[in-house]
Design an enzyme around this catalytic site. Structure first.
Site, PDB file in Angstrom:
ATOM      1  NE  ARG A 271      -2.655  -7.827  -4.285  1.00 33.60           N
ATOM      2  CZ  ARG A 271      -3.442  -8.275  -3.341  1.00 33.60           C
ATOM      3  NH1 ARG A 271      -2.961  -8.460  -2.134  1.00 33.60           N
ATOM      4  NH2 ARG A 271      -4.698  -8.554  -3.581  1.00 33.60           N
TER       5      ARG A 271
ATOM      6  CE  LYS B 201     -14.160  -6.893   4.143  1.00 31.93           C
ATOM      7  NZ  LYS B 201     -12.948  -6.466   3.431  1.00 31.93           N
TER       8      LYS B 201
ATOM      9  CG  HIS C  26      -1.948  -1.013   1.308  1.00 33.85           C
ATOM     10  ND1 HIS C  26      -2.145  -1.823   2.405  1.00 33.85           N
ATOM     11  CD2 HIS C  26      -2.885  -1.391   0.399  1.00 33.85           C
ATOM     12  CE1 HIS C  26      -3.160  -2.638   2.180  1.00 33.85           C
ATOM     13  NE2 HIS C  26      -3.622  -2.418   0.969  1.00 33.85           N
TER      14      HIS C  26
ATOM     15  CB  SER D 217      -4.542  -6.630   4.475  1.00 31.57           C
ATOM     16  OG  SER D 217      -4.170  -5.379   3.972  1.00 31.57           O
TER      17      SER D 217
HETATM   18  O1  PNS Z   1      -8.864  -2.707   0.327  1.00 31.08           O
HETATM   19  P1  PNS Z   1     -10.126  -3.264  -0.279  1.00 31.08           P
HETATM   20  O2  PNS Z   1     -10.965  -3.949   0.778  1.00 31.08           O
HETATM   21  O3  PNS Z   1      -9.861  -4.132  -1.475  1.00 31.08           O
HETATM   22  O4  PNS Z   1     -10.976  -1.967  -0.788  1.00 31.08           O
HETATM   23  C1  PNS Z   1     -12.227  -2.129  -1.417  1.00 31.08           C
HETATM   24  C2  PNS Z   1     -12.932  -0.773  -1.617  1.00 31.08           C
HETATM   25  C3  PNS Z   1     -12.935   0.032  -0.320  1.00 31.08           C
HETATM   26  C4  PNS Z   1     -12.219   0.047  -2.669  1.00 31.08           C
HETATM   27  C5  PNS Z   1     -14.375  -1.063  -2.102  1.00 31.08           C
HETATM   28  O5  PNS Z   1     -14.927  -2.084  -1.318  1.00 31.08           O
HETATM   29  C6  PNS Z   1     -15.299   0.152  -2.000  1.00 31.08           C
HETATM   30  O6  PNS Z   1     -15.106   1.143  -2.655  1.00 31.08           O
HETATM   31  N1  PNS Z   1     -16.329   0.026  -1.137  1.00 31.08           N
HETATM   32  C7  PNS Z   1     -17.323   1.087  -0.907  1.00 31.08           C
HETATM   33  C8  PNS Z   1     -18.706   0.671  -1.451  1.00 31.08           C
HETATM   34  C9  PNS Z   1     -18.733   0.895  -2.960  1.00 31.08           C
HETATM   35  O7  PNS Z   1     -18.717   2.031  -3.414  1.00 31.08           O
HETATM   36  N2  PNS Z   1     -18.700  -0.195  -3.740  1.00 31.08           N
HETATM   37  C10 PNS Z   1     -18.547  -0.088  -5.203  1.00 31.08           C
HETATM   38  C11 PNS Z   1     -19.752  -0.574  -5.939  1.00 31.08           C
HETATM   39  S1  PNS Z   1     -19.573  -2.317  -6.261  1.00 31.08           S
END
Ligand code: PNS
Length: 159
Positions: free
Chosen positions: A90, A41, A17, A129
C-alpha cells in the site's frame, strides 16, 4: 501452469485484498488465496469463517481457490509445489516489513520461493483490516472498505 499463492490473515478481508486478488488472478492460471491459521492471535473471524467469506467474495473468479495453512509459508508452498507468493503493497511503510519477509522466504527456501508485489490501487491505499475493525468497533461506516455482503457480518461481531 503458472500457480501463485496469496497468503494473509484476511481478518477481515477488505476491498484492497479483493483488488489484489482480481489483478493477480489475471496474471496466473491458478491463484490460491490462503488464510494463515495463527494460534497466537485472537482473530475477529475464525479461519473457517474467513475461508467462507473469501469463497463468497471470489465466486466470480473461476481460477481462484481458497485454502488455509499453518506453520511456515515456504513449507506450505513446497507442499503445494508453488514457487510464487503474491503480496500487496500500500505504501512505503509496508515495504520494509514485506521486503524482510520476502528475502527471508527466498533464503529459507533456497531460492525456490519468490515474492511478487502488487501495488494496491490508490483508492484502497488507505485501507487495512485493523482500521476496518477499529471503525466497526465504534459502529462507524465500513461500507467503502469491505464487500457489501460482509458489512453486517462485521458489525454483528461488535454488537
Ligand atoms: O495479512 P498478514 O497478517 O500481513 O500476512 C502475513 C503472512 C501470513 C504473509 C505472514 O505472517 C506469514 O507468511 N506467516 C507464516 C509464517 C512464516 O512463514 N513467516 C515467514 C518467516 S519470517
Amino acid at each position: 501452469m503458472k500457480h501463485a499463492i496469496y497468503p494473509g490473515s484476511f481478518d477481515p478481508m477488505t476491498l484492497g485484498h479483493l483488488d489484489v486478488i482480481e489483478r493477480a488472478a489475471q496474471m496466473f492460471d491458478t491463484l490460491t488465496v490462503s488464510v494463515l491459521n495463527n494460534m497466537a492471535k485472537s482473530p475477529l473471524f475464525s479461519v473457517e469463517e474467513r475461508v467462507k467469506i473469501l469463497e463468497e467474495a471470489t465466486s466470480h473468479l473461476q481460477n481462484v481457490k481458497i485454502d488455509s495453512f499453518s506453520g511456515l509459508l515456504i513449507d506450505y508452498c513446497a507442499e503445494k509445489d508453488v514457487h510464487i507468493v503474491i503480496r500487496g503493497l500500500r505504501a512505503i511503510t509496508d515495504f520494509e516489513y514485506e521486503l524482510q519477509i520476502a528475502q527471508t522466504n527466498r533464503k529459507l527456501s533456497k531460492g525456490s520461493v519468490d515474492t511478487i508485489f502488487l501495488t494496491t490501487s490508490l483508492e484502497y491505499a488507505y485501507l487495512s483490516s485493523s482500521s476496518v475493525k477499529e471503525i466497526a468497533s465504534f459502529h462507524g461506516d465500513i461500507s467503502q472498505c469491505v464487500p457489501e455482503f460482509l458489512v453486517d457480518r462485521i458489525h454483528e461481531k461488535f454488537a
